[in-house]
Design an enzyme around this catalytic site. Sequence first.
Site, PDB file in Angstrom:
ATOM      1  N   TYR A 156      25.492  67.972  89.600  1.00  0.00           N
ATOM      2  CA  TYR A 156      26.729  67.309  88.904  1.00  0.00           C
ATOM      3  C   TYR A 156      27.505  68.087  88.011  1.00  0.00           C
ATOM      4  O   TYR A 156      28.633  68.483  88.106  1.00  0.00           O
ATOM      5  CB  TYR A 156      26.253  65.966  88.083  1.00  0.00           C
ATOM      6  CG  TYR A 156      27.361  65.468  87.368  1.00  0.00           C
ATOM      7  CD1 TYR A 156      27.453  65.616  85.862  1.00  0.00           C
ATOM      8  CD2 TYR A 156      28.475  64.937  87.883  1.00  0.00           C
ATOM      9  CE1 TYR A 156      28.478  65.052  85.092  1.00  0.00           C
ATOM     10  CE2 TYR A 156      29.258  64.264  87.082  1.00  0.00           C
ATOM     11  CZ  TYR A 156      29.428  64.329  85.654  1.00  0.00           C
ATOM     12  OH  TYR A 156      30.245  63.754  84.887  1.00  0.00           O
ATOM     13  N   LYS A 194      31.270  69.868  88.313  1.00  0.00           N
ATOM     14  CA  LYS A 194      32.374  69.550  87.559  1.00  0.00           C
ATOM     15  C   LYS A 194      32.799  70.908  86.852  1.00  0.00           C
ATOM     16  O   LYS A 194      34.051  71.185  86.707  1.00  0.00           O
ATOM     17  CB  LYS A 194      31.909  68.680  86.185  1.00  0.00           C
ATOM     18  CG  LYS A 194      31.474  67.183  86.381  1.00  0.00           C
ATOM     19  CD  LYS A 194      32.463  66.614  87.050  1.00  0.00           C
ATOM     20  CE  LYS A 194      33.782  66.119  86.120  1.00  0.00           C
ATOM     21  NZ  LYS A 194      34.777  65.212  86.648  1.00  0.00           N
TER      22      LYS A 194
HETATM   23  N1  LIG Z   1      30.949  58.394  82.055  1.00  0.00           N
HETATM   24  C1  LIG Z   1      30.894  59.258  81.248  1.00  0.00           C
HETATM   25  O1  LIG Z   1      30.066  59.410  80.292  1.00  0.00           O
HETATM   26  C2  LIG Z   1      31.644  60.381  81.425  1.00  0.00           C
HETATM   27  C3  LIG Z   1      31.699  61.584  80.632  1.00  0.00           C
HETATM   28  C4  LIG Z   1      32.484  62.592  80.831  1.00  0.00           C
HETATM   29  C5  LIG Z   1      33.265  62.807  81.929  1.00  0.00           C
HETATM   30  N2  LIG Z   1      33.193  61.741  82.974  1.00  0.00           N
HETATM   31  C6  LIG Z   1      34.212  61.955  83.985  1.00  0.00           C
HETATM   32  O2  LIG Z   1      35.029  60.837  83.991  1.00  0.00           O
HETATM   33  C7  LIG Z   1      35.424  60.457  85.381  1.00  0.00           C
HETATM   34  C8  LIG Z   1      34.901  58.970  85.647  1.00  0.00           C
HETATM   35  O3  LIG Z   1      33.746  58.990  85.309  1.00  0.00           O
HETATM   36  P1  LIG Z   1      33.271  57.254  85.037  1.00  0.00           P
HETATM   37  O4  LIG Z   1      31.997  57.507  84.332  1.00  0.00           O
HETATM   38  O5  LIG Z   1      34.309  56.356  85.123  1.00  0.00           O
HETATM   39  O6  LIG Z   1      32.474  56.969  86.694  1.00  0.00           O
HETATM   40  P2  LIG Z   1      32.575  55.725  87.714  1.00  0.00           P
HETATM   41  O7  LIG Z   1      31.739  56.053  88.762  1.00  0.00           O
HETATM   42  O8  LIG Z   1      32.731  54.507  87.041  1.00  0.00           O
HETATM   43  O9  LIG Z   1      34.253  55.935  88.501  1.00  0.00           O
HETATM   44  C9  LIG Z   1      34.500  56.804  88.995  1.00  0.00           C
HETATM   45  C10 LIG Z   1      35.231  56.277  90.274  1.00  0.00           C
HETATM   46  O10 LIG Z   1      35.891  57.187  91.147  1.00  0.00           O
HETATM   47  C11 LIG Z   1      35.661  56.618  92.533  1.00  0.00           C
HETATM   48  N3  LIG Z   1      35.252  57.446  93.670  1.00  0.00           N
HETATM   49  C12 LIG Z   1      34.259  58.102  93.739  1.00  0.00           C
HETATM   50  N4  LIG Z   1      34.084  58.853  94.834  1.00  0.00           N
HETATM   51  C13 LIG Z   1      35.423  58.765  95.391  1.00  0.00           C
HETATM   52  C14 LIG Z   1      36.105  59.232  96.579  1.00  0.00           C
HETATM   53  N5  LIG Z   1      35.191  60.071  97.261  1.00  0.00           N
HETATM   54  N6  LIG Z   1      37.325  58.803  96.669  1.00  0.00           N
HETATM   55  C15 LIG Z   1      38.029  58.064  95.836  1.00  0.00           C
HETATM   56  N7  LIG Z   1      37.530  57.692  94.756  1.00  0.00           N
HETATM   57  C16 LIG Z   1      36.156  57.926  94.549  1.00  0.00           C
HETATM   58  C17 LIG Z   1      34.562  55.334  92.367  1.00  0.00           C
HETATM   59  O11 LIG Z   1      34.701  54.507  93.215  1.00  0.00           O
HETATM   60  C18 LIG Z   1      34.895  55.262  90.992  1.00  0.00           C
HETATM   61  O12 LIG Z   1      35.717  54.101  90.895  1.00  0.00           O
HETATM   62  C19 LIG Z   1      34.387  61.287  86.169  1.00  0.00           C
HETATM   63  O13 LIG Z   1      35.189  62.456  87.081  1.00  0.00           O
HETATM   64  C20 LIG Z   1      33.243  61.733  85.434  1.00  0.00           C
HETATM   65  O14 LIG Z   1      32.854  63.020  85.880  1.00  0.00           O
HETATM   66  C21 LIG Z   1      32.423  60.667  82.595  1.00  0.00           C
HETATM   67  C1  LIG Z   2      15.000  57.821  79.634  1.00  0.00           C
HETATM   68  C2  LIG Z   2      15.112  58.490  78.551  1.00  0.00           C
HETATM   69  C3  LIG Z   2      15.022  60.109  78.402  1.00  0.00           C
HETATM   70  C4  LIG Z   2      16.707  58.216  77.899  1.00  0.00           C
HETATM   71  O1  LIG Z   2      17.059  58.641  76.624  1.00  0.00           O
HETATM   72  C5  LIG Z   2      17.483  58.949  78.951  1.00  0.00           C
HETATM   73  C6  LIG Z   2      18.869  59.038  78.340  1.00  0.00           C
HETATM   74  C7  LIG Z   2      19.758  59.610  79.781  1.00  0.00           C
HETATM   75  C8  LIG Z   2      19.865  58.608  80.714  1.00  0.00           C
HETATM   76  C9  LIG Z   2      21.197  60.063  79.090  1.00  0.00           C
HETATM   77  C10 LIG Z   2      21.142  60.988  78.002  1.00  0.00           C
HETATM   78  C11 LIG Z   2      22.234  61.743  77.787  1.00  0.00           C
HETATM   79  C12 LIG Z   2      23.257  61.033  79.029  1.00  0.00           C
HETATM   80  C13 LIG Z   2      24.431  61.928  79.658  1.00  0.00           C
HETATM   81  C14 LIG Z   2      25.411  62.346  78.504  1.00  0.00           C
HETATM   82  O2  LIG Z   2      26.125  61.266  77.708  1.00  0.00           O
HETATM   83  C15 LIG Z   2      26.756  63.096  79.014  1.00  0.00           C
HETATM   84  C16 LIG Z   2      27.043  62.900  80.281  1.00  0.00           C
HETATM   85  C17 LIG Z   2      28.139  63.447  80.884  1.00  0.00           C
HETATM   86  C18 LIG Z   2      29.103  62.712  81.801  1.00  0.00           C
HETATM   87  O3  LIG Z   2      29.962  63.748  82.531  1.00  0.00           O
HETATM   88  C19 LIG Z   2      28.309  61.856  82.876  1.00  0.00           C
HETATM   89  C20 LIG Z   2      27.140  60.915  82.103  1.00  0.00           C
HETATM   90  C21 LIG Z   2      26.284  62.191  81.288  1.00  0.00           C
HETATM   91  C22 LIG Z   2      25.369  63.104  82.348  1.00  0.00           C
HETATM   92  C23 LIG Z   2      25.198  61.247  80.449  1.00  0.00           C
HETATM   93  C24 LIG Z   2      24.264  60.474  81.570  1.00  0.00           C
HETATM   94  C25 LIG Z   2      22.942  59.667  80.831  1.00  0.00           C
HETATM   95  C26 LIG Z   2      22.387  60.646  79.842  1.00  0.00           C
HETATM   96  C27 LIG Z   2      21.644  61.916  80.931  1.00  0.00           C
END
Ligand SMILES: NC(=O)c1ccc[n+]([C@@H]2O[C@H](COP(=O)([O-])OP(=O)(O)OC[C@H]3O[C@@H](n4cnc5c(N)ncnc54)[C@H](O)[C@@H]3O)[C@@H](O)[C@H]2O)c1
Ligand SMILES: CC(C)[C@@H](O)CC[C@@H](C)[C@H]1CC[C@H]2[C@@H]3[C@H](O)C=C4C[C@@H](O)CC[C@]4(C)[C@H]3CC[C@]12C
EC number: 1.1.1.-
Length: 410
Positions: free
Chosen positions: A200, A204
Amino acid sequence: MGQEGGGASGRGRCVGRPAGAPKEDGPSGGQFEYLGTVAAGMADSTEVRELVYLVTGGCGFLGEHVVRMLLQREPRLLELRVFDLHLGAWLEELKTGPVQVTAIQGDVTQAHEVAAAVAGAHVVIHTAGLVDVFGRASPETIYEVNVQGTKNVIEACVQTGTRFLVYTSSMEVVGPNIKGHHFYRGNEDTPYEAVHRHPYPCSKAQAERLVLEANGRKVHGGLPLVTCALRPTGIYGEGHQIMRDFYHQGLRLGGRLFRTIPASVEHGRVYVGNVAWMHVLVARELQQRAALMGGQVYFCYDQSPYKSYEDFNMEFLGPCGLRLVETRPLVPYWLLMLLAALNALLQWLLRPLLLYAPLLNPYTLAVANTAFTVNTDKAQRHFGYEPLFSWEDSRTRTIRWVQAMEGSAR
Ligand SMILES: NC(=O)c1ccc[n+]([C@@H]2O[C@H](COP(=O)([O-])OP(=O)(O)OC[C@H]3O[C@@H](n4cnc5c(N)ncnc54)[C@H](O)[C@@H]3O)[C@@H](O)[C@H]2O)c1
Ligand SMILES: CC(C)[C@@H](O)CC[C@@H](C)[C@H]1CC[C@H]2[C@@H]3[C@H](O)C=C4C[C@@H](O)CC[C@]4(C)[C@H]3CC[C@]12C
């Protein structure tokens, strides 16, 4: 500490500091109010509706908030295209306003589908991605979606003449790294050894680099492509699946969650509404300040407090009846590592039969146990970003969402 051999393409490690950005300063700007639902009416404006936006991943956790925020806060919007592999039924409710909302079921790994969706758009906000740190998808699939999908979006912009591309990157492009180095109150220019193995973060980092390197490429029509990347830390808020998982885990354990990470290991978190707002604002300002913002990265931040991941979650789960047992981890770290490794082994053994993907695995344990907090004002300096939601408002909205879940969970 990440999964072995899990480079973005499943081969080797991806190393090297992500593309940073030259230091520049710029003027600050205004702040807006966000109305919670589309039904609350569009932002009043005399501005001409002439812009076409495309949001990839627009039905995801973050994507939905970006879509709703655009409808509320982008007065020049003529058409909003929502591109996703899985379209949400809620999109139908958005089709009653003055903006044409076009739902497009498509796959970012399919270049022709992306090109068809991008053609004619002024701005692309690319949030689509596989956010998988639990081993649900293969490294190859993660690479295919997150890297090849992003390549397809970039090429579609170049081929069709779309000039503005905002990419949703992640804090994980920076860290935590495989050495467990803490990132303490860092900013976009803080030196940090961004070495990853897990598919992952590798994917990214590669995707972000592609987006930033594409800045300045000539698009169809001869004008330059202007790109930037936003790096949210852990996003929380209405619709956060992992928060939902923790809540249901607590219900199964009789209203208790057991601390596994010391309270001292602080994580930066950011409310989804503020992340969505930053996407809307950066997409708007990128059109006016291309020279300053093009090719830049921006952490997403707000006033959410620095806390351990588990303590932060309890800000919302506590008022909903859950309790975090003990002020320090019940289980020694070496035993947690053993349990995490056992989970990874079980996942591998069971894969031919079923998907076993618990929250605890070697990677999530390592990330949770490594402090990662940001302290920056770059987005404020470059395009006048200020959080739309205070910490109190963000917390209240998230609690209400969990409570609504609680109602459905009874
Ligand atoms: N959730 C977090 O904490 C977090 C933190 C930092 C960055 N991000 C980034 O934000 C973005 C959205 O994350 P999220 O948490 O909303 O995830 P999410 O899984 O809820 O949303 C991702 C969306 O992308 C769509 N998708 C996946 N594969 C696809 C494909 N092949 N074609 C078209 N659509 C597709 C999924 O259907 C979904 O609706 C991601 O790029 C993720 O890396 C998320
Ligand atoms: C089971 C325990 C060890 C519990 O504390 C695990 C927590 C773990 C699932 C989360 C801890 C940190 C999270 C990640 C972080 O918030 C940032 C992220 C970047 C974003 O792009 C995607 C999600 C994630 C990787 C997020 C996922 C869950 C954690 C690893």
